[in-house]
Design a protein around this motif. Sequence first.
Motif, PDB file in Angstrom:
ATOM      1  N   SER A 168     120.596  53.091  16.044  1.00 35.16           N
ATOM      2  CA  SER A 168     119.833  53.921  17.413  1.00 35.16           C
ATOM      3  C   SER A 168     118.439  53.209  18.040  1.00 35.16           C
ATOM      4  CB  SER A 168     119.356  54.994  17.784  1.00 35.16           C
ATOM      5  OG  SER A 168     119.307  54.984  18.646  1.00 35.16           O
ATOM      6  N   VAL A 169     117.879  52.441  16.989  1.00 36.79           N
ATOM      7  CA  VAL A 169     116.040  51.620  17.365  1.00 36.79           C
ATOM      8  C   VAL A 169     116.467  50.653  17.700  1.00 36.79           C
ATOM      9  CG1 VAL A 169     114.510  50.859  16.105  1.00 36.79           C
ATOM     10  CG2 VAL A 169     115.032  53.375  15.461  1.00 36.79           C
ATOM     11  N   ILE A 170     116.727  49.857  16.531  1.00 35.79           N
ATOM     12  CA  ILE A 170     117.626  48.546  17.118  1.00 35.79           C
ATOM     13  C   ILE A 170     118.534  48.199  18.096  1.00 35.79           C
ATOM     14  CG2 ILE A 170     118.929  46.365  15.753  1.00 35.79           C
ATOM     15  CD1 ILE A 170     118.535  47.478  12.794  1.00 35.79           C
ATOM     16  N   GLU A 171     119.670  48.793  18.979  1.00 33.95           N
ATOM     17  CA  GLU A 171     119.540  48.607  19.459  1.00 33.95           C
ATOM     18  C   GLU A 171     118.745  49.096  20.822  1.00 33.95           C
ATOM     19  OE1 GLU A 171     123.488  50.840  19.810  1.00 33.95           O
ATOM     20  OE2 GLU A 171     124.923  49.496  18.418  1.00 33.95           O
ATOM     21  N   ARG A 172     118.191  50.235  20.736  1.00 31.50           N
ATOM     22  CA  ARG A 172     117.582  50.616  22.059  1.00 31.50           C
ATOM     23  C   ARG A 172     116.369  49.548  22.331  1.00 31.50           C
ATOM     24  NH1 ARG A 172     115.846  55.005  19.854  1.00 31.50           N
ATOM     25  NH2 ARG A 172     114.125  54.491  19.215  1.00 31.50           N
ATOM     26  N   LEU A 173     116.183  49.385  21.223  1.00 32.78           N
ATOM     27  CA  LEU A 173     114.541  48.169  21.214  1.00 32.78           C
ATOM     28  C   LEU A 173     115.365  46.572  21.448  1.00 32.78           C
ATOM     29  CD1 LEU A 173     112.126  49.622  18.933  1.00 32.78           C
ATOM     30  CD2 LEU A 173     112.644  50.370  21.332  1.00 32.78           C
ATOM     31  N   ASN A 174     116.308  46.396  21.063  1.00 28.51           N
ATOM     32  CA  ASN A 174     117.289  45.345  21.567  1.00 28.51           C
ATOM     33  C   ASN A 174     116.446  44.443  20.790  1.00 28.51           C
ATOM     34  OD1 ASN A 174     118.669  43.292  22.416  1.00 28.51           O
ATOM     35  ND2 ASN A 174     117.481  42.625  24.263  1.00 28.51           N
ATOM     36  N   LEU A 175     116.130  44.746  19.330  1.00 29.08           N
ATOM     37  CA  LEU A 175     115.859  43.845  18.319  1.00 29.08           C
ATOM     38  C   LEU A 175     116.264  42.864  17.500  1.00 29.08           C
ATOM     39  CD1 LEU A 175     113.691  46.875  16.285  1.00 29.08           C
ATOM     40  CD2 LEU A 175     112.826  45.425  18.064  1.00 29.08           C
ATOM     41  N   ARG A 176     117.841  42.390  18.097  1.00 27.26           N
ATOM     42  CA  ARG A 176     118.317  41.295  18.062  1.00 27.26           C
ATOM     43  C   ARG A 176     118.227  40.137  17.954  1.00 27.26           C
ATOM     44  NH1 ARG A 176     120.342  42.824  12.991  1.00 27.26           N
ATOM     45  NH2 ARG A 176     122.078  44.828  12.839  1.00 27.26           N
ATOM     46  N   LYS A 177     117.434  40.499  19.274  1.00 28.68           N
ATOM     47  CA  LYS A 177     117.147  39.708  19.701  1.00 28.68           C
ATOM     48  C   LYS A 177     115.440  38.094  19.079  1.00 28.68           C
ATOM     49  CE  LYS A 177     116.419  39.012  24.188  1.00 28.68           C
ATOM     50  NZ  LYS A 177     116.657  38.765  25.818  1.00 28.68           N
ATOM     51  N   PRO A 178     115.509  37.278  19.614  1.00 30.04           N
ATOM     52  CA  PRO A 178     114.571  36.245  18.821  1.00 30.04           C
ATOM     53  C   PRO A 178     112.955  36.379  19.321  1.00 30.04           C
ATOM     54  CG  PRO A 178     116.156  34.874  19.774  1.00 30.04           C
ATOM     55  CD  PRO A 178     116.551  36.568  19.925  1.00 30.04           C
ATOM     56  N   ARG A 179     112.468  37.340  19.513  1.00 27.75           N
ATOM     57  CA  ARG A 179     111.404  37.806  19.732  1.00 27.75           C
ATOM     58  C   ARG A 179     109.296  38.094  18.441  1.00 27.75           C
ATOM     59  NH1 ARG A 179     112.955  43.024  22.215  1.00 27.75           N
ATOM     60  NH2 ARG A 179     111.103  43.200  23.582  1.00 27.75           N
ATOM     61  N   PHE A 180     110.204  37.734  17.435  1.00 28.93           N
ATOM     62  CA  PHE A 180     109.751  38.716  16.310  1.00 28.93           C
ATOM     63  C   PHE A 180     108.005  37.406  16.659  1.00 28.93           C
ATOM     64  CE2 PHE A 180     112.832  40.523  15.522  1.00 28.93           C
ATOM     65  CZ  PHE A 180     113.089  41.768  15.894  1.00 28.93           C
ATOM     66  N   ARG A 181     108.224  36.364  16.447  1.00 29.22           N
ATOM     67  CA  ARG A 181     106.773  35.548  16.555  1.00 29.22           C
ATOM     68  C   ARG A 181     105.380  35.624  17.188  1.00 29.22           C
ATOM     69  NH1 ARG A 181     105.313  28.980  16.940  1.00 29.22           N
ATOM     70  NH2 ARG A 181     102.586  29.457  17.060  1.00 29.22           N
ATOM     71  N   GLN A 182     105.582  36.104  18.670  1.00 30.01           N
ATOM     72  CA  GLN A 182     104.773  36.425  19.372  1.00 30.01           C
ATOM     73  C   GLN A 182     104.624  38.414  18.747  1.00 30.01           C
ATOM     74  OE1 GLN A 182     106.720  38.154  23.412  1.00 30.01           O
ATOM     75  NE2 GLN A 182     108.571  38.182  22.450  1.00 30.01           N
ATOM     76  N   THR A 183     104.680  38.906  18.145  1.00 28.35           N
ATOM     77  CA  THR A 183     104.066  39.721  17.808  1.00 28.35           C
ATOM     78  C   THR A 183     103.167  39.596  16.507  1.00 28.35           C
ATOM     79  OG1 THR A 183     105.792  40.579  15.408  1.00 28.35           O
ATOM     80  CG2 THR A 183     106.131  40.978  18.246  1.00 28.35           C
ATOM     81  N   ALA A 184     102.880  38.625  15.637  1.00 30.07           N
ATOM     82  CA  ALA A 184     102.612  37.717  14.747  1.00 30.07           C
ATOM     83  C   ALA A 184     101.023  37.818  14.854  1.00 30.07           C
ATOM     84  CB  ALA A 184     103.436  36.807  14.033  1.00 30.07           C
TER      85      ALA A 184
END
Length: 374
Positions: A338-354
Amino acid sequence: MQMKSGLFTSESVSDGHPDKICDQISDAILDACLAQDPVSRVAMETAVKGDLLCLIGEITTLAEVDFEAVARDVLRDIGHDGGRWGVDPDRIRILRQISQQSPEISSGVSQTETGAGDQGMMFGFACTETPELMPLPIQLSHQLMRRHRDLRLTGVGQSLGPDAKSQVTVRYEDGRPREVTHVVLSSQHARDLGLNDLREILREEVAIPVLGDWITGNTVFHLNPAGSFHVGGPQSDAGLTGRKIIVDTYGGYARHGGGAFSGKDPTKVDRSGAYAARQLARDVVGRGWASGCEARVAYAIGVAEPLEISFSVTGTEAPEALYREAGVDLADLMRPRSVIERLNLRKPRFRQTATFGHFGQANFSWEMPLVSSA
């Protein structure tokens, strides 16, 4: 949970800090895998010192990624080009030791109902001190480092190096921030930039534009307090993924479960659970149910249903009851799938969080409302 009266200090670091270099490389590799294979399993660690960079971890993916090229591109993006600041992306030695995810862990996670990728507890926090619902000391510290980064791209800041740190101390009175009492800024710089000129740039072009009215006649500035800072980044200090977990979260203002974020795909609840807990805490405060909220969640490896979802709040009745009245099933919301789908966490978006914090940045999905207001 929230300061009543007294002083509180938080720090941030720049995108060129050695640990943050490693976080960005780990997340850039994660993004490269997800871009080709959204269900990639990634647990990527990076270490750097001098002219040596090590890539270690576990990756299971159908993606074909040039890991070394990704790492070199990150270094160039940060500002390391041609070795001016001590690192030459074209000459750095890269060692790689990467295996596949343990089949036992993979089996536990890859159920019809996605199981948690690890055990552990995660904390989310929100408060009304800033428009971003973040504690003021860490938010100001991040803003100083963003300003430093932006300034480096201008003529005024071209003599500032990539490696830098900030620290802000806030005085609280009756539960509210009243003033900034101390500001610490240290920046790597070119040898032809004198210390007095550097300090003037840091004060006039970084600190004052960011802090504004939070500065008073009592505010003390420590600008490169140790003096010259010519040698920085990996030439000065070793860097390692996941070593800035307090910078990444709430600056010590709220508790931390101990798990790092960068380099981990969303089945690792160290990351996705912490993002979901932040969204939950933010929702409680955003609804006006509390002026401050710490949300807690705990998981068992391979098990989908959370072991715990609970809250500590300031100024409300129990959020659990309020959510039940609103018809919200918290256990379902916090399941890994549910978390992965709701927050759309399969997209390549993580470098900007670092860099500059995983929370309080408006473009992240976990900073969006959890559900429609009741």
